[in-house]
Design an enzyme around this catalytic site. Structure first.
Site, PDB file in Angstrom:
ATOM      1  N   ASP A 139       0.824  -1.209   0.000  1.00  0.00           N
ATOM      2  CA  ASP A 139       0.000   0.000   0.000  1.00  0.00           C
ATOM      3  C   ASP A 139       0.861   1.263   0.000  1.00  0.00           C
ATOM      4  O   ASP A 139       0.550   2.247  -0.644  1.00  0.00           O
ATOM      5  CB  ASP A 139      -0.941   0.014   1.218  1.00  0.00           C
ATOM      6  CG  ASP A 139      -2.023  -1.054   1.086  1.00  0.00           C
ATOM      7  OD1 ASP A 139      -2.273  -1.494  -0.067  1.00  0.00           O
ATOM      8  OD2 ASP A 139      -2.583  -1.461   2.115  1.00  0.00           O
ATOM      9  N   CYS A 140       1.955   1.222   0.763  1.00  0.00           N
ATOM     10  CA  CYS A 140       2.803   2.417   0.838  1.00  0.00           C
ATOM     11  C   CYS A 140       3.912   2.435  -0.213  1.00  0.00           C
ATOM     12  O   CYS A 140       4.505   3.475  -0.481  1.00  0.00           O
ATOM     13  CB  CYS A 140       3.365   2.591   2.241  1.00  0.00           C
ATOM     14  SG  CYS A 140       4.038   1.082   2.943  1.00  0.00           S
ATOM     15  N   TYR A 141       4.215   1.275  -0.805  1.00  0.00           N
ATOM     16  CA  TYR A 141       5.212   1.197  -1.889  1.00  0.00           C
ATOM     17  C   TYR A 141       4.570   0.432  -3.054  1.00  0.00           C
ATOM     18  O   TYR A 141       4.830  -0.753  -3.246  1.00  0.00           O
ATOM     19  CB  TYR A 141       6.480   0.468  -1.415  1.00  0.00           C
ATOM     20  CG  TYR A 141       7.306   1.266  -0.431  1.00  0.00           C
ATOM     21  CD1 TYR A 141       8.393   2.022  -0.875  1.00  0.00           C
ATOM     22  CD2 TYR A 141       7.018   1.265   0.934  1.00  0.00           C
ATOM     23  CE1 TYR A 141       9.152   2.760   0.012  1.00  0.00           C
ATOM     24  CE2 TYR A 141       7.764   2.001   1.828  1.00  0.00           C
ATOM     25  CZ  TYR A 141       8.840   2.749   1.361  1.00  0.00           C
ATOM     26  OH  TYR A 141       9.596   3.475   2.237  1.00  0.00           O
TER      27      TYR A 141
END
Lengths: 402, 136
Positions: A139-141
């Site tokens: 989700d963040c990368y």
């Protein structure tokens, strides 16, 4: 008349320090005697330039937009796999790494023309390097693929970090079998056809400070043409090794783990190398200054090639099978004469470590110190010495049962 | 006057299946010693040889070769050392069968004596920094 590193640094600052190489000190002490030479000389510089397999560089490539997490994914630098077990954009390239499609020794002996050592040399030389990476996406990368040119100038950090360099002493490799063998000690011709060695001998850093009285963790050094530091004892550090009466190791002995900013280094001192039938490696240039704090330290630094003995080992049988057999011992003076006698045979010798480059390193370091631009450091902790009881252990295998 | 020279012959594809060397030796009364030959039908052929005989015959023989389209190079040019890559370690010293590499006892630098080189190529892959190059 003991001196301190602080006093020597004052003299360096004033441009008054007396610095000589580990080669020059030999004649100087012969001429003036230990007492006088110890008063006059402040620093002895050493050098070595040889293939050192346990070498690597880690880099931080910066974050792409959108972000990608290489950690747990795969990354290649010029098709050579880099280690991705670190954080999102930190990767590590080891000197021995090979492209997945390199035939290795399937076509024997393998040529190993390009590997991790060459990638490090290319980075240092300022060449563009092709980075190809894949990741699983989070989700963040979110990004899953990355293909880009990178250059050392654009990297946040590029650090050379070698877990084992500057072996104190090393084996002399020969081949007792009836066929040519291809080793990390070079091509060895059958039936004692040649003998290869790999040490700068009297100029080598740890042979000039055999008991690690001045070289320790935190010692500032010449590394790959730039400035580096001793980070730790190297892997396989073996201070309790067999020594001569004067304390000089007669087998491998101590090692250094070293670290330094790759961005300051130069490709002349970090050269990718290919060992036929064995693999890729990196030839590393290292120079260590030895502060002459006492007559005792000076005496150690006057070691000569005829006082340093190395073990002649059969790389066809004894070495691969971990047999402790040593054929004979020879000195570096004998090795450098071009011929040694093994079992009654005259055997021609060759070196894998470059003595001319080692001399050049010792001279550059001498110049750096004499001109005031390189100050000495006090070690922050000593390397494990003879009293530590540290030894180099073989693997004790324990079978895994279901 | 007799001469002996080491030369590299490049045969164009059309000559590969003709007995050029046989005629060279018979017609010009020359002696030869083949050091290396890579002659594959339908491709260019390369032969490294030492050719010796009377100067006059030697010159005529060379004329015969070049007249037939064989390109000739002196051997010394064929294995060269890339001075930028050579680190003067000395790994080549004991690999070379003709002892073309020697250590200068003072500087410990490795000298490459091209005149002794027979272009066998053994040093090429035995050189860790790959400083030796063959140029045919």
């Amino acid at each position: 008349m003991a001196k301190t590193i602080k006093e020597i640094n004052e003299k360096i600052k004033e441009g008054k320090a007396v610095v000589v190489t580990a080669e020059e000190i030999i004649d100087l002490v012969k001429e003036k005697g230990v007492k006088k030479a110890a008063q006059e000389v402040d620093v002895v510089t050493t050098g070595t330039f040889g293939p050192m397999c346990s070498s690597a560089a880690y880099i931080n490539i910066g974050h792409s937009k959108p972000r990608i997490k290489l950690g747990g994914g795969r990354a290649y630098l010029n098709d050579v796999p880099a280690y991705t077990g670190l954080a999102a954009v930190d990767i590590l390239i080891g000197a021995n790494a090979l492209p997945d499609d390199d035939p290795r020794n399937r076509i024997y002996p393998g040529e190993f023309n390009y590997g991790g050592g060459h990638v490090i040399e290319g980075l240092v030389a300022g060449k563009d390097i092709r980075l190809v990476a894949t990741a699983y996406g989070t989700d963040c990368y979110p990004r899953k693929k990355l293909e880009t040119w990178i250059n050392i100038k654009g990297l946040n950090e590029a650090v050379l970090f070698n877990p084992r360099n500057a072996y104190q002493n090393y084996n002399v490799a020969v081949n007792l079998s009836d066929k040519t063998i291809y080793t990390y000690m070079g091509v060895l011709k059958p039936e004692l056809g040649n003998a290869n060695y790999c040490s700068a001998g009297q100029l080598s850093p740890l042979l000039n400070d055999p008991y690690y009285k001045t070289i320790g963790i935190g010692t500032k050094i010449f590394l790959g043409g730039g400035i580096g530091f001793v980070a730790w004892q190297g892997t396989q550090h073996d201070p309790t090794v067999l020594r001569s009466e004067k304390g000089v190791p007669r087998r491998g002995g101590g090692t250094l783990a070293v670290i330094g900013d790759l961005k300051q280094m130069a490709p002349r001192w970090l050269v990718g190398a290919s060992m036929l039938g064995y693999g890729c490696t990196l030839t590393v240039g290292i120079g260590v200054p030895i502060p002459i704090l006492s007559e005792e330290i000076l005496k150690y630094a006057t070691v000569t090639d005829d006082e340093i003995l190395a073990a002649v080992i059969d790389y066809a049988n004894a070495y691969p099978n971990m047999k402790p057999d040593i054929i004979t011992e020879v000195s570096y003076a004998q090795l450098k004469s071009g011929r040694i006698v093994v079992r009654g045979n005259e055997v021609p010798t060759a070196s894998l470590s470059s003595y001319p480059r080692a001399v050049e390193i010792a001279k550059i370091l001498k110049e750096w110190i004499a001109s005031g631009k390189f100050q000495l450091t006090e070690p922050v902790a000593p390397l494990p010495g003879v009293e530590s009881g540290v030894t180099f252990k073989p693997l004790k295998e324990r079978p895994i049962e279901d | 006057m007799t001469v002996a020279k080491r030369i590299v012959l490049h045969f164009p594809r059309r000559l590969v299946d003709r007995p050029i060397i046989c005629r060279l030796i018979k017609d010009y009364n020359l002696e030869f010693n083949i050091l290396k030959a890579v002659v594959t039908p339908q491709e260019e052929g390369v032969m490294v040889m030492e050719l010796s005989g009377e100067q006059d015959n030697y010159d005529k023989g060379i004329e015969f070769l070049t007249g037939n389209g064989v390109r000739i190079q002196a051997l010394g040019q064929d294995v060269i050392r890339n001075e930028e890559r050579c680190t003067h370690c000395g790994a080549c010293l004991t690999i070379c069968p003709t002892l073309a590499f020697e250590v200068d006892p003072t500087t410990r630098k490795v000298n490459f004596n091209e005149e002794r080189c027979v272009a066998c190529g053994l040093c090429i892959k035995a050189c860790p920094p790959r400083a030796m190059e063959v140029h045919f």
